[in-house]
Design an enzyme around this catalytic site. Structure first.
Site, mmCIF file in Angstrom:
data_model
loop_
_atom_site.group_PDB
_atom_site.id
_atom_site.type_symbol
_atom_site.label_atom_id
_atom_site.label_comp_id
_atom_site.label_asym_id
_atom_site.label_seq_id
_atom_site.Cartn_x
_atom_site.Cartn_y
_atom_site.Cartn_z
ATOM 1 N N GLY A 212 0.709 -1.111 -0.009
ATOM 2 C CA GLY A 212 0.007 0.040 0.138
ATOM 3 C C GLY A 212 0.838 1.259 0.041
ATOM 4 N N GLU A 213 0.218 2.379 -0.414
ATOM 5 C CA GLU A 213 0.919 3.640 -0.172
ATOM 6 C C GLU A 213 0.262 4.664 0.590
ATOM 7 O OE1 GLU A 213 2.200 4.450 -4.077
ATOM 8 O OE2 GLU A 213 2.851 6.276 -3.720
ATOM 9 N N GLY A 214 1.204 5.183 1.410
ATOM 10 C CA GLY A 214 0.720 6.034 2.320
ATOM 11 C C GLY A 214 1.142 7.625 2.090
ATOM 12 N N SER A 215 0.953 8.470 3.038
ATOM 13 C CA SER A 215 0.983 9.780 2.609
ATOM 14 C C SER A 215 2.590 10.157 2.524
ATOM 15 C CB SER A 215 0.408 10.625 3.709
ATOM 16 O OG SER A 215 0.951 10.184 4.929
ATOM 17 N N TYR A 216 3.524 9.481 3.254
ATOM 18 C CA TYR A 216 4.587 9.798 3.079
ATOM 19 C C TYR A 216 5.605 8.471 2.881
ATOM 20 C CZ TYR A 216 6.185 8.549 8.022
ATOM 21 O OH TYR A 216 6.562 7.862 9.179
ATOM 22 N N THR A 218 5.635 4.194 1.077
ATOM 23 C CA THR A 218 5.259 2.938 0.313
ATOM 24 C C THR A 218 5.396 1.727 1.269
ATOM 25 O OG1 THR A 218 5.648 3.911 -1.645
ATOM 26 C CG2 THR A 218 4.925 1.722 -1.698
ATOM 27 N N VAL A 219 4.443 0.833 1.569
ATOM 28 C CA VAL A 219 4.750 -0.251 2.243
ATOM 29 C C VAL A 219 5.025 -1.307 1.229
ATOM 30 C CG1 VAL A 219 4.080 -1.604 4.283
ATOM 31 C CG2 VAL A 219 3.579 0.840 3.979
ATOM 32 N N LYS A 234 8.392 -0.371 5.229
ATOM 33 C CA LYS A 234 7.807 0.905 4.863
ATOM 34 C C LYS A 234 8.985 1.817 4.294
ATOM 35 C CE LYS A 234 5.153 4.542 7.275
ATOM 36 N NZ LYS A 234 4.268 4.828 8.445
ATOM 37 N N ASP A 326 -4.665 9.713 14.179
ATOM 38 C CA ASP A 326 -4.934 9.319 12.789
ATOM 39 C C ASP A 326 -5.535 7.824 12.773
ATOM 40 O OD1 ASP A 326 -5.314 9.638 10.053
ATOM 41 O OD2 ASP A 326 -3.078 8.915 9.317
#
Lengths: 516, 389
Positions: A212-216, A218-219, A234, A326
């Protein structure tokens, strides 16, 4: 680098005056006092640019303080801070002061002055030998060129150059070239595990598919080459200008202090000049995916277990003055055995008591409490609890509780529809909130109430009571995690769940198991 | 609703106080006690009514107490405030404050300084006690060896002082948060403890520590270029970034260590300190930053001592049981640290490091550094007792 550079040391030993007093003209702007001092003995730092390195050599040389400063002005408007500082001519003086006072100190103590009349670099070498390292060919190449440059600057005769000296130069140049592999000093990472050296190295882990891709970041799913253990990698995007992102520093620092069964474990950190990767324990899925696979309400037993673990993990954070800020289903990892773990502390914040304000742009809208939606920055642990309430209803009913689609006011109106539009009478101070805009609000004098969503949320039920106590509009009335943990909704769990150690999963308690 | 009520102070003291004074409204008595020192002593005497007689007899301090107050009867009625004011206060004040608090330990009804915060969620009254207990654990875990510089071949305590003095000016100029400054110094010390550092790299360590601290604490951290500029381009941005990486690794990415400022805020609250007293304590804490000898004191100890001295300068100087309770330090436990801090005060005019003194001579900081109380006799006496230098 702590392993000081030979260049610095060398120059210093030849001539400390040269090291600390050299200044050159700097033309920052008309409103800035132009500061000029006699150029140093080492009149020229101009040497061949380092091969394969776009970085201006002047910068590297200036690190030793012995060469004339970079003459180029700071680009105006680059950032407000610097510009603000530039307005003050006075600023120059104390900018200098540090080096000058150190100079005075150096000449007075004498302890560090170890100047050899023969101008031999032996002092350097003897100092350097304490940290022997091996060098790759590439490094040696680079070292050689560095050495040549060094010679040009300060002109010492390098009778013999030992490998440790080379290392020093290599280390010094590491930062500016970025093409060396960082090797953490031995033993430093021992706290991360018994293996020591394999940690902190990227090649210890093999990257598998992206998760997955987060705000800052990529995992990726990954696997340890040593233990065969699955991990989550991460990969944090590095801002080339500003170094390590503050989110990464905060997340790592906070997670180091949070060892708990319901908080994701940070195994390792790999940090090179081009890459920053956090190695987490691998957890099969997250609550968002978990619900996607099981449309509709989750099994009530599982809801209870998830909620207990969520609140247990959050309570642990709050006791350590950490706000998650969050919470959302995507950030709650779920293992095959039903373990829930809080993840993604990128927005988390250590909170001191009393506190100051934090940025209010933090929580995903759906799980954001009304006070924060209306611009309040005076939030605390209640911020996280609202998210807990929303997630509770969502997994209980299978539908997001307040799925606002069109911005803040749509989100607020969704909340008002269920819980009623607040007035100064029902919520003292609400009209003073920055984003309190009554003309955007729909008026719900007779709110539908949570039980309009599902009979499971009727106030007479334990789940309904818990949800109602958490989903309070007024932050002060919202239930705390520590209280929620002892709500009667959880009374059917074995009492041992309250006495197990922090790092023990609730599934270690006999009689606690997930319904499949 | 079936939730157990929780108070930050636990159920014993707080509840008994509230129950007995229930007619006066929720937390009413505690609040008044909080406001006026004279009333604190009243609460203090209340404490004895909640204690079993067996414990009372072992206490060496109880003889000074009014006898009627020693009988813990369940039927004890809430005493109206007017009557309580008639208690002979000198008797209470004569007692060794430390002894009282020690003897009563967990049963003592110290004023509940969090009581008035129940309605302010931001102050997390629910968690505050636990958080501070945890911070006391952490500060020990993160304490640096007070002699760590002996492992450094090139750095000595004078250089450390110069560096920090300079950083205090940088901090002021960048208008950063207070936490950032204390965290910066803590990062420097922790780093220098584990990694050898060249003298010429010391400033690099300093600015990088401040960069990391800013990223951790600030909402808007200064940029790397700002630090390049501030060092007069002594270090390139590449070197700062590389040092940042190195320091993050060396310190294992752990920056959650408690700072003396965190403790001071709590203690100032317990001592009901006004702006001047609090600023004075902050001034003393900043003075301690440049002093290598202060590393042997824990942040909580420094904070308590700073407030203790500040009390002496700005008010009557009493180290109340409430302060003892919340700081856990008795007056006598603070004396070594007080000696050092006051020594710094007495030598600040001649010190080479003048940044803190100048900073706190400005009106923004209430000119506390120019307060004549800093050179008063009690302070000089404390300073004379310092054995460090």
């Amino acid at each position: 680098m702590a392993l000081g550079s030979v260049i610095i040391q060398e120059t210093f030993e030849q001539s400390p005056r040269l090291t600390y007093r050299t200044r050159s003209r700097e033309t920052f702007g008309s409103n800035l006092e132009v500061f000029s001092e006699e150029p140093a003995l080492a009149a020229d730092n101009g040497t061949a640019a380092h091969p394969g390195n776009g970085e201006d050599t002047r910068d590297r040389h200036s690190t030793d303080g012995s060469s004339p400063r970079d003459m180029s002005p700071l680009s105006p408007g680059e950032n407000g801070l610097t510009n603000g500082l530039m307005k003050e001519g006075r600023f120059q003086k104390w900018r200098r002061r540090f080096s000058e006072s150190l100079l005075r100190l150096g000449s007075s103590t004498g302890r560090l002055e170890n100047r050899s009349p023969s101008r031999s670099p032996s002092n350097v070498l003897s100092n350097a030998t304490s940290r022997p390292r091996s060098l790759s060919l590439q490094q040696v190449d680079m070292v050689t060129s560095s050495r040549q440059r060094t010679s040009t600057i300060s002109g010492p005769a390098y009778a013999s150059v030992g490998p440790s000296f080379m290392h020093h130069v290599a280390v010094k140049n590491f930062g500016s070239t970025g093409n060396l592999v960082s090797r953490p000093p031995l033993g430093r990472r021992s706290s991360l595990g018994p293996l020591g050296s394999p940690f902190g190295q990227l090649d210890t882990y093999k990257k598998l598919e992206a998760l997955g891709e987060g705000s800052y970041a990529t995992v990726y799913k990954g696997i340890s080459n040593i233990t065969g253990q699955l991990v989550a990698l991460k990969e944090i995007r590095l801002n080339t200008e500003e170094g390590t992102p503050f989110t990464a520093i905060r997340e790592a620092s906070l997670l180091k202090g949070l060892k708990h069964a319901n908080i994701v474990t940070l195994h390792d950190i790999i940090h090179t000049s081009t890459n920053l990767t956090f190695v987490f324990e691998y957890v099969d899925t997250d609550l968002s995916h978990y619900m996607e696979k099981r449309p509709g309400p989750l099994d009530p037993n599982n809801v209870r277990l998830f909620m207990f673990q969520l609140i247990r993990g959050l309570d642990f954070c709050h006791r350590r003055k950490i706000l998650h800020r969050d919470l959302k289903p995507q950030n709650l990892l779920i293992s095959d055995s039903g373990e829930l773990k809080l993840a993604d502390f990128g927005l988390a914040r250590a909170k001191s008591v009393p506190t100051r304000t934090y940025s209010h742009e933090v929580v995903t809208l759906w799980y954001r409490p009304p006070d924060v939606l209306m611009g309040s920055t005076q939030y605390s642990t209640q911020l996280d609890m609202w998210g807990v309430g929303c997630i509770f209803v969502e997994i209980l009913t299978g539908k997001p509780l307040f799925p606002g689609m069109k911005g803040v006011y749509d989100q607020l109106n969704k909340i008002w529809a269920i819980l009623g539009t607040p007035t100064e009478a029902t919520w003292p101070g609400v009209t003073k909130l920055p984003e309190y805009k009554p003309y955007h609000f729909r008026k719900y004098d007779t709110p539908k109430g949570l039980d309009s969503i599902s009979p499971m949320l009727h106030p007479s039920t334990m789940s309904g009571d818990l949800a109602a106590q958490i989903l309070q509009l007024l932050p002060a009335q919202r239930m705390k995690a520590s209280d929620a943990l002892h709500h009667s909704y959880f009374s059917c769990l074995p009492p041992e769940v309250y006495s197990i150690p922090d790092d023990a999963s609730i599934f270690t308690v006999p009689g606690v198991s997930i319904t499949r | 609703m079936d939730i157990k009520p929780r108070t930050a102070l636990g159920t014993i003291g707080g509840n008994s106080l509230r129950d007995r004074h229930a007619p006066s409204g929720k937390g009413g008595v505690t609040k008044t006690a909080f406001a006026v020192p004279a009333q604190i002593t009243r609460v203090k005497t209340d404490a004895f009514t909640t204690r079993p007689p067996s414990q009372l007899t072992t206490s060496t301090t109880t003889s000074a107490l009014p006898t009627h107050n020693r009988q813990p009867t369940p039927a004890h009625k809430p005493t109206p405030p007017q009557q309580e004011d008639e208690f002979p206060e000198p008797e209470v004040m004569d007692m060794d404050v430390g002894q009282i608090a020690l003897a009563l330990s967990n049963k003592l009804v110290i004023e509940d300084i969090d009581e008035s915060d129940r309605d302010n969620p931001q102050l997390c009254a629910e968690y505050v006690k636990e958080i501070y207990a945890y911070m006391r654990e952490l500060e020990i875990k993160y304490q640096v060896d007070p002699a760590y510089l002996s492992t450094q071949s090139q750095i000595n305590s004078k250089m450390r002082a110069i560096l920090i003095d300079w950083l205090i000016q940088v901090h002021l100029r960048f208008t950063l948060l207070q936490e950032t400054l204390y965290l910066t110094v803590s990062i420097i010390d922790r780093y220098l403890q584990v990694e050898p550092c060249d003298k010429s790299d010391l400033q690099l360590v300093g600015v990088t520590a401040m960069l990391i601290a800013s990223k951790y604490e600030e909402m808007y951290a200064p940029q790397v270029d700002d630090f390049v500029f501030i060092t007069d381009r002594t270090y390139s941005s590449d070197r700062i970034r590389s040092m940042e990486r190195h320091m993050l690794n060396a310190l294992d990415y752990s920056f959650g260590n408690p700072l003396c400022l965190h403790f001071l805020r709590r203690y100032s609250r317990a001592g009901n300190a006004g702006p001047e007293m609090h600023t004075m304590a902050k001034f003393l804490l900043e003075l301690s930053l440049t002093d290598y000898h202060c590393l042997r004191f824990l942040p909580s100890q420094l904070a308590a001592t700073a407030l203790y001295i500040s009390c002496k300068i700005c008010s009557d100087g009493e180290w109340t049981p409430t302060l003892h309770h919340y700081s856990t330090y008795s007056e006598s436990q603070l004396l070594p640290c007080a000696g050092r801090l006051t020594w710094l005060v007495s030598h600040m005019a001649t010190s080479k490091q003048q940044a803190v003194r100048k900073k706190y001579s400005s009106s923004k900081f209430l000119k506390v550094a120019t307060n004549s109380g800093l050179h008063s006799r009690p302070i000089r006496e404390l300073a004379a007792a310092d054995s460090t230098s």
